[in-house]
Design an enzyme around this catalytic site. Structure first.
Site, PDB file in Angstrom:
ATOM      1  N   TYR A 109      40.805  38.579  49.157  1.00 37.06           N
ATOM      2  CA  TYR A 109      40.903  39.311  47.893  1.00 37.06           C
ATOM      3  C   TYR A 109      42.246  39.001  47.252  1.00 37.06           C
ATOM      4  CZ  TYR A 109      41.395  43.063  44.507  1.00 37.06           C
ATOM      5  OH  TYR A 109      41.585  43.765  43.345  1.00 37.06           O
ATOM      6  N   GLU A 197      41.259  39.229  38.624  1.00 35.10           N
ATOM      7  CA  GLU A 197      40.841  39.466  40.008  1.00 35.10           C
ATOM      8  C   GLU A 197      39.930  38.350  40.499  1.00 35.10           C
ATOM      9  OE1 GLU A 197      39.475  43.521  41.733  1.00 35.10           O
ATOM     10  OE2 GLU A 197      37.630  42.446  41.244  1.00 35.10           O
TER      11      GLU A 197
END
Length: 389
Positions: A109, A197
């Protein structure tokens, strides 16, 4: 303003961030321009909606040939996808993004966001990337790595290495990660992003890093200088009432209650909603008409409020500082007459010429109830909303 995944990946590619080969908006009956990939895995079901959790909600399908790809896309196009982020109403699927599949060795992530407490842009990373990142953040926050970037110095190479080492990347992956991090930071600044992201950033079968997903949110207040990005806006993914409010320069958020609120000032609006809740009611919305509450804006606010069939009372709470209360009262009366309000309207006005404003409301002959103070307004709104429901 949110971008779709395929739009975000187009931006990634422009900034040199590696993404899988793919095609944009896929329509039923089309191959999506991926005929050269026959025989390889396709990701045929990446429904393009502004929400996370698509995989768990059936919004991502794997197809091994073009027929299966068409079937997967056709099954999703025109439907409504409900995820844990959309709420029960879901979001419409008008496009499906198609790309060649990748062998996933690891999922990481990585995001860039404004750290408001530190007043700096920050990288947030985790070696536990993938569909369960929300659970990781909630249950094991220690697995999240934070690196704040000094606004003058900018992103430093040692910070990239710090993140790469914490993510247990090795060898050439460390240099690849540094290039990706610098590109993301540049994109964040140049595109006036509020969030960038990648989840997941994968280690592929050949050991290289690849952005398998992409999410970009652009700061609304900067759209005036981001014309190309503003043109990518997909209004179908936004709340229709909130979009209508924005057209009239109203700040509006839909809620689940039955007492509509019309207030000037965000802090006063939140205090008004709190008092409604305290006295046993439920607010139907957050609505800030701003400091310059004109007749036209008030009328637009009434129309917006009344488009919600659950509303059984309207509480207006205005502090007349920039605009005189008597002018606001006249605007409320004109708006009530124009719109044809059939439900109770409770008004609390305070500030310049407030006594005169209350007289104007009392002499209007309309079913408008004046309140002495905010507590009085909230209790009357709760009682009248219950009687009218």
């Amino acid at each position: 303003m949110n971008l779709h995944e395929y739009q975000s990946k187009q931006l990634f590619a422009q900034y040199g961030i590696p993404v899988p080969p793919g095609a944009g908006g896929f329509l039923a009956g089309e191959s999506g321009g991926c005929r050269e990939g026959v025989g390889r895995f396709f990701v045929g079901g990446q429904a393009q909606v502004h929400a996370g959790g698509r995989g768990k909600a059936g919004g991502v399908k794997v197809a091994k040939d073009l027929d299966a790809l068409r079937a997967a896309a056709t099954a999703m196009l025109g439907t409504t996808l409900v995820t844990h982020q959309t709420g029960p109403e879901g979001l419409p699927v008008h496009q499906v993004y198609v790309e060649l599949g990748s062998k996933i060795v690891r999922e990481i992530y990585l995001s860039l966001v404004l750290n408001r407490e530190a007043g700096r842009i920050a990288f947030v990373a985790s070696a536990a990337g993938g569909m369960d990142i929300e659970e990781v953040a909630e249950r094991t926050p220690e697995k999240l790595i934070h690196v704040n970037i000094h606004p003058t110095a900018g992103l430093q190479d040692f910070q990239c290495r710090q993140l790469a080492f914490a993510l247990t990347l090795t060898g050439p992956q460390i240099a690849q990660f540094g290039k990706i991090a610098h590109a993301l930071y540049k994109l964040y600044l140049e595109c006036d992003a509020a969030l960038v992201e990648i989840n997941p950033l994968i280690v592929a079968g050949d050991g290289d890093l690849l952005a398998l997903d992409a999410k970009i949110n652009i700061e609304d207040n900067a759209l005036f200088r981001q014309k190309d990005l503003a043109a990518m806006r997909d209004a179908s993914q936004e709340d229709a009432m909130e979009r209508q409010a924005a057209e009239h320069e109203l700040n509006y958020v839909s809620l689940d209650g039955n007492i509509a609120c019309m207030v000037n000032g965000a802090g006063l609006a939140m205090a008004t909603m709190d008092l409604i809740q305290l006295h046993g009611g439920a607010p139907a919305n957050f609505l800030d008409v701003g400091g310059g509450a004109t007749k036209e804006r008030v009328a637009a606010a009434f129309k917006l409020i009344l488009s919600n069939s659950k509303v059984t009372a309207i509480l207006i709470n205005i502090f007349g500082g920039i605009v005189r209360c008597d002018m606001i009262a006249e605007g409320i009366i004109a708006a009530v007459k124009e719109v044809g309000v059939r439900i109770p309207v409770i008004v609390r006005l305070e500030g310049t010429n407030a006594p005169l404003a209350r007289e104007i409301l009392a002499d209007s002959g309309l079913a408008i109830t004046a309140a002495r103070d905010l507590t009085d307004a909230a209790t009357k709104a709760v009682a009248m909303a219950g009687a009218h429901s």
